[in-house]
Design a protein around this motif. Structure first.
Motif, PDB file in Angstrom:
ATOM      1  N   ALA A  82      20.396  52.164  71.463  1.00 21.12           N
ATOM      2  CA  ALA A  82      20.787  52.465  70.308  1.00 21.12           C
ATOM      3  C   ALA A  82      22.660  53.618  70.376  1.00 21.12           C
ATOM      4  CB  ALA A  82      20.056  54.085  69.851  1.00 21.12           C
ATOM      5  N   ASP A  83      23.430  53.868  68.796  1.00 15.43           N
ATOM      6  CA  ASP A  83      24.575  54.372  69.101  1.00 15.43           C
ATOM      7  C   ASP A  83      23.903  55.962  68.350  1.00 15.43           C
ATOM      8  OD1 ASP A  83      25.809  52.431  69.200  1.00 15.43           O
ATOM      9  OD2 ASP A  83      26.121  51.606  66.701  1.00 15.43           O
ATOM     10  N   VAL A  84      25.202  57.083  68.690  1.00  9.18           N
ATOM     11  CA  VAL A  84      24.288  58.508  68.793  1.00  9.18           C
ATOM     12  C   VAL A  84      25.322  59.795  68.210  1.00  9.18           C
ATOM     13  CG1 VAL A  84      23.174  60.286  70.246  1.00  9.18           C
ATOM     14  CG2 VAL A  84      22.711  57.608  70.573  1.00  9.18           C
ATOM     15  N   LEU A  85      25.145  59.803  67.352  1.00 11.07           N
ATOM     16  CA  LEU A  85      25.790  61.268  66.712  1.00 11.07           C
ATOM     17  C   LEU A  85      24.350  62.468  67.290  1.00 11.07           C
ATOM     18  CD1 LEU A  85      28.026  61.850  63.611  1.00 11.07           C
ATOM     19  CD2 LEU A  85      26.230  63.724  64.405  1.00 11.07           C
ATOM     20  N   PHE A  86      25.279  63.292  68.070  1.00  9.53           N
ATOM     21  CA  PHE A  86      24.938  64.766  68.223  1.00  9.53           C
ATOM     22  C   PHE A  86      25.543  65.513  67.702  1.00  9.53           C
ATOM     23  CE2 PHE A  86      27.182  63.647  72.026  1.00  9.53           C
ATOM     24  CZ  PHE A  86      27.804  64.865  71.866  1.00  9.53           C
ATOM     25  N   THR A  87      25.137  66.855  67.315  1.00  2.95           N
ATOM     26  CA  THR A  87      25.697  67.811  67.366  1.00  2.95           C
ATOM     27  C   THR A  87      25.437  68.730  68.216  1.00  2.95           C
ATOM     28  OG1 THR A  87      23.587  69.730  66.509  1.00  2.95           O
ATOM     29  CG2 THR A  87      25.325  68.267  65.339  1.00  2.95           C
ATOM     30  N   TYR A  88      26.407  69.618  68.206  1.00  2.00           N
ATOM     31  CA  TYR A  88      26.572  70.850  69.501  1.00  2.00           C
ATOM     32  C   TYR A  88      27.167  72.105  69.176  1.00  2.00           C
ATOM     33  CZ  TYR A  88      31.405  69.448  70.478  1.00  2.00           C
ATOM     34  OH  TYR A  88      33.185  69.329  70.095  1.00  2.00           O
ATOM     35  N   LEU A  89      27.560  73.278  69.483  1.00  2.00           N
ATOM     36  CA  LEU A  89      28.399  74.572  68.871  1.00  2.00           C
ATOM     37  C   LEU A  89      29.816  74.725  70.102  1.00  2.00           C
ATOM     38  CD1 LEU A  89      25.667  77.232  69.341  1.00  2.00           C
ATOM     39  CD2 LEU A  89      26.513  76.217  67.254  1.00  2.00           C
ATOM     40  N   ASP A  90      30.757  74.732  69.865  1.00  2.00           N
ATOM     41  CA  ASP A  90      31.710  75.401  70.345  1.00  2.00           C
ATOM     42  C   ASP A  90      31.975  75.271  71.079  1.00  2.00           C
ATOM     43  OD1 ASP A  90      33.431  74.526  67.938  1.00  2.00           O
ATOM     44  OD2 ASP A  90      33.742  76.161  66.997  1.00  2.00           O
ATOM     45  N   GLU A  91      31.099  76.178  71.822  1.00  2.00           N
ATOM     46  CA  GLU A  91      30.921  77.182  73.205  1.00  2.00           C
ATOM     47  C   GLU A  91      30.230  76.291  73.842  1.00  2.00           C
ATOM     48  OE1 GLU A  91      28.960  80.150  70.299  1.00  2.00           O
ATOM     49  OE2 GLU A  91      29.864  78.153  69.840  1.00  2.00           O
ATOM     50  N   GLU A  92      29.576  75.098  73.560  1.00  2.00           N
ATOM     51  CA  GLU A  92      29.526  74.348  74.500  1.00  2.00           C
ATOM     52  C   GLU A  92      29.274  72.147  74.560  1.00  2.00           C
ATOM     53  OE1 GLU A  92      23.525  75.437  72.664  1.00  2.00           O
ATOM     54  OE2 GLU A  92      25.339  73.627  71.655  1.00  2.00           O
ATOM     55  N   ALA A  93      31.249  72.703  74.659  1.00  2.00           N
ATOM     56  CA  ALA A  93      31.750  71.742  73.813  1.00  2.00           C
ATOM     57  C   ALA A  93      31.765  71.435  75.882  1.00  2.00           C
ATOM     58  CB  ALA A  93      33.529  72.350  73.875  1.00  2.00           C
ATOM     59  N   GLU A  94      31.687  71.905  77.131  1.00  2.00           N
ATOM     60  CA  GLU A  94      31.934  71.199  78.351  1.00  2.00           C
ATOM     61  C   GLU A  94      30.230  70.835  78.859  1.00  2.00           C
ATOM     62  OE1 GLU A  94      31.662  72.097  82.892  1.00  2.00           O
ATOM     63  OE2 GLU A  94      32.760  73.525  81.660  1.00  2.00           O
ATOM     64  N   ASP A  95      29.440  71.113  77.666  1.00  2.00           N
ATOM     65  CA  ASP A  95      28.046  69.916  77.917  1.00  2.00           C
ATOM     66  C   ASP A  95      28.056  68.747  77.384  1.00  2.00           C
ATOM     67  OD1 ASP A  95      26.657  71.349  79.791  1.00  2.00           O
ATOM     68  OD2 ASP A  95      25.624  72.625  78.690  1.00  2.00           O
ATOM     69  N   ALA A  96      28.779  68.961  75.808  1.00  2.00           N
ATOM     70  CA  ALA A  96      29.122  67.697  75.285  1.00  2.00           C
ATOM     71  C   ALA A  96      29.593  66.871  75.500  1.00  2.00           C
ATOM     72  CB  ALA A  96      29.416  68.428  73.836  1.00  2.00           C
ATOM     73  N   ARG A  97      30.714  66.948  76.315  1.00  2.00           N
ATOM     74  CA  ARG A  97      31.781  66.324  76.628  1.00  2.00           C
ATOM     75  C   ARG A  97      30.902  65.353  77.994  1.00  2.00           C
ATOM     76  NH1 ARG A  97      35.479  69.816  76.399  1.00  2.00           N
ATOM     77  NH2 ARG A  97      35.395  70.892  78.506  1.00  2.00           N
ATOM     78  N   GLU A  98      29.862  65.588  78.545  1.00  2.00           N
ATOM     79  CA  GLU A  98      29.183  65.301  79.615  1.00  2.00           C
ATOM     80  C   GLU A  98      28.165  64.087  78.980  1.00  2.00           C
ATOM     81  OE1 GLU A  98      27.001  63.348  82.948  1.00  2.00           O
ATOM     82  OE2 GLU A  98      29.322  64.332  82.472  1.00  2.00           O
TER      83      GLU A  98
END
Length: 300
Positions: A82-98
């Motif tokens: 699957a292709d995936v779009l996911f959301t995150y908070l600004d404070e979680e940017a480092e985890d989001a990059r991973e």
């Protein structure tokens, strides 16, 4: 810490000892928490999850996908094709990059959207972005959540906290469903994250437990509404899971998960297969179901 766990070896063995067991080191983080600061490091299935094409070429949206269960689901969905779009908070940017890297490394499209799901316009923006990127939303996973432990309803749960819990956990789910449904085709699926707290509420998480009870009820009602449209709606009810939310919101991390019959907290990797199953065609006759993944805690 009793670390008899082996990092997620999926060969047949005693599940009580498959992952690290309490006692964990006491650890505290500011909300919303960070994966890299956790000991032991959560397992999202990086080395263990093996896909088999269950979601080939599907377009999926996962709220709260930067870490914890959301990251494990995003990774599993990608390995299922699957292709995936996911959301995150600004404070979680480092985890989001991973998380974005993990999905992209599987050769799938990875779209990370920073937003605050407490705002209806933000939820609409998430869906609009998914439709612009993918053309449709085959699977919606409502996973974003907020909790904060408080001693009693009189001595801690403020109106502001109660409002944040409900807007993050319940309102956002409603807004995401309403925005996504015009773009979910027949055969699509919605999978919501409820909790063992919906059925066995802890007094120190009273507002969170109430929100998770609302999600269970909403899931079962929406499933009946959408059945004739060919869209299935189910939920997963995790027990204790080792995610950044734990050191960021609970005062005691040392014994976290010890109360479950298996004697330990789950790792996010152990939750992902439940979401994959409920999102996949193999669950075609399952709707309105709450799949309990509680480590043995009996639920209704």
């Amino acid at each position: 810490m009793n670390d008899r766990g082996n990092g997620g070896d999926r060969t047949a063995r005693n599940p009580a000892h498959q992952y690290p067991e309490p006692e964990f080191p006491q650890q505290d983080q500011p909300h919303p928490g960070w994966t890299g600061g956790m000991e032991p490091r959560p397992d999202h299935g990086e080395r263990t999850y093996r896909g088999s094409g269950r979601l080939r070429d599907k377009s999926c949206v996962v709220t709260g996908g930067d870490s914890g269960i959301g990251r494990a689901v995003a990774l599993a969905f990608a390995r299922e094709g699957a292709d995936v779009l996911f959301t995150y908070l600004d404070e979680e940017a480092e985890d989001a990059r991973e998380t974005r890297r993990l999905v992209a490394d599987e050769g799938r499209r990875a779209v990370a959207v920073s937003c605050d799901v407490r705002e209806e316009d933000e939820c609409r923006r998430v869906v609009d972005t998914a439709v612009a990127e993918f053309g449709r939303v085959d699977v919606l996973v409502n996973n974003a959540a907020y909790q904060m432990s408080q001693p009693t309803v009189l001595d801690g749960i403020t109106t502001e906290q109660f409002d944040r819990v409900m807007r993050t956990n319940v309102y956002a789910l409603f807004w995401m469903c309403r925005a996504a449904l015009p773009h979910i085709p027949e055969g699509g699926a919605i999978v919501n994250s409820t909790s063992v707290q919906a059925y066995k509420p802890s007094p120190h998480l009273l507002d969170y437990a109430a929100s998770k009870g609302a999600i269970a009820t909403f899931t079962q009602g929406l499933a009946q509404d959408l059945a004739r449209r060919g869209v299935r709606v189910n939920a997963v009810a995790p027990g204790p899971v080792w995610t950044p939310l734990i050191p960021a919101t609970l005062p005691d991390t040392e014994s976290f998960g010890k109360q479950s019959p298996l004697g330990r907290a789950a790792q996010p990797a152990e939750m992902a297969p439940a979401y994959v199953f409920l999102a996949s065609p193999e669950a075609s006759y399952i709707t309105g179901e709450i799949l309990n993944a509680t480590g043995g805690v009996p639920l209704p």
